[in-house]
Design a protein around this motif. Structure first.
Motif, PDB file in Angstrom:
ATOM      1  N   SER A 179     -61.884 -33.119 -14.953  1.00 51.97           N
ATOM      2  CA  SER A 179     -60.582 -33.098 -14.268  1.00 51.97           C
ATOM      3  C   SER A 179     -60.635 -33.907 -12.981  1.00 51.97           C
ATOM      4  O   SER A 179     -59.689 -34.627 -12.643  1.00 51.97           O
ATOM      5  CB  SER A 179     -60.166 -31.652 -13.958  1.00 51.97           C
ATOM      6  OG  SER A 179     -59.806 -30.958 -15.123  1.00 51.97           O
ATOM      7  N   SER A 180     -61.762 -33.794 -12.277  1.00 52.24           N
ATOM      8  CA  SER A 180     -61.931 -34.534 -11.028  1.00 52.24           C
ATOM      9  C   SER A 180     -61.895 -36.043 -11.271  1.00 52.24           C
ATOM     10  O   SER A 180     -61.296 -36.797 -10.489  1.00 52.24           O
ATOM     11  CB  SER A 180     -63.254 -34.141 -10.367  1.00 52.24           C
ATOM     12  OG  SER A 180     -63.494 -34.892  -9.197  1.00 52.24           O
ATOM     13  N   LEU A 205     -55.440 -35.463 -18.063  1.00 53.94           N
ATOM     14  CA  LEU A 205     -55.685 -34.488 -16.999  1.00 53.94           C
ATOM     15  C   LEU A 205     -55.036 -33.159 -17.357  1.00 53.94           C
ATOM     16  O   LEU A 205     -55.644 -32.092 -17.201  1.00 53.94           O
ATOM     17  CB  LEU A 205     -55.151 -34.998 -15.657  1.00 53.94           C
ATOM     18  CG  LEU A 205     -55.235 -34.005 -14.485  1.00 53.94           C
ATOM     19  CD1 LEU A 205     -56.678 -33.548 -14.260  1.00 53.94           C
ATOM     20  CD2 LEU A 205     -54.670 -34.631 -13.212  1.00 53.94           C
ATOM     21  N   LEU A 226     -58.343 -37.093 -12.066  1.00 46.25           N
ATOM     22  CA  LEU A 226     -57.562 -37.059 -10.826  1.00 46.25           C
ATOM     23  C   LEU A 226     -57.899 -38.253  -9.941  1.00 46.25           C
ATOM     24  O   LEU A 226     -57.009 -38.850  -9.318  1.00 46.25           O
ATOM     25  CB  LEU A 226     -57.829 -35.757 -10.082  1.00 46.25           C
ATOM     26  CG  LEU A 226     -57.023 -35.531  -8.792  1.00 46.25           C
ATOM     27  CD1 LEU A 226     -55.519 -35.565  -9.079  1.00 46.25           C
ATOM     28  CD2 LEU A 226     -57.417 -34.212  -8.141  1.00 46.25           C
TER      29      LEU A 226
END
Length: 213
Positions: free
Chosen positions: A132-133, A157, A136
């Motif tokens: 997810s990081s 995401l 993002l």
């Protein structure tokens, strides 16, 4: 023999395109074998200081990632991830694209247990958070660079957040993609699944926690 002539790089690129067509046709085993041969050539006979080297290596890495995802072949995913982490690719790739593709490569290698096991699986939670990081970062880099965010960045995401049980955040991203009117089926389907999961959890809490009298 060291490849450094333009024609030599064109030959390697032709092989990569051939491997890509094999994937499109569903010939994952043959494509994987060809990609391994190309990888050996790039590692042993190519001038690594040439900008074409990074470009070809990146394209090859993405093919391994695609094979790993589409054929559920972990060996291909591991090679793809190794390639993605071995070079910054700054000479041939935007940072947002790099983060996005690295996220996909890591996502392919996540072992996803059943829902009951996954909710409290510490290793899984860390892996999903890392992916997810990266997605993002891809989105934020686009905004910093004032370039359009690719809808698939948002969808991926959202998909990852859904697996982390972060349903409200995922729904907001799906809605953002749907509002673009691009008819991206994946956004609609996963949004529906997200709503079902959210409603299921809401009902469970309602049944388990009756209102105080």
């Amino acid at each position: 023999m060291e490849y450094h002539d333009k024609n030599d790089f064109e030959k390697i690129n032709f092989q990569i395109e051939s491997a890509s067509r094999m994937i499109d046709l569903g010939n994952f085993t043959k494509s994987f074998e060809l990609c391994l041969d190309i990888h050996t050539t790039l590692r042993t006979t190519v001038n690594k200081d040439d900008i074409q080297y990074s470009y070809l290596l990146y394209k090859l890495g993405m093919l391994f990632v695609d094979i790993g995802h589409m054929a559920s072949k972990n060996e291909a995913s591991y090679v793809g991830l190794e390639i993605m982490e071995s070079d910054s690719f700054e000479s041939c790739l935007t940072r947002n694209s790099y983060y996005y593709n690295l996220g996909n490569a890591k996502s392919n290698l996540i072992q996803r247990p059943s829902d009951k096991q996954g909710h409290n699986n510490v290793k899984l939670i860390k892996q999903l958070s890392e992916v997810s990081s990266l997605f993002l970062k891809a989105i934020l880099t686009c905004r910093v660079e004032r370039t359009d965010v690719q809808p698939q960045y948002l969808v991926n995401l959202a998909n990852n957040l859904k697996q982390q049980y972060r349903f409200s955040e995922a729904l907001a991203l799906y809605d953002q993609v749907i509002a673009m009117n691009l008819d991206i089926a994946q956004a609609w389907v996963n949004r529906s699944e997200c709503l079902i999961s959210l409603n299921s959890i809401t009902k469970m809490h309602s049944v388990g926690n009756p209102p105080n009298k």
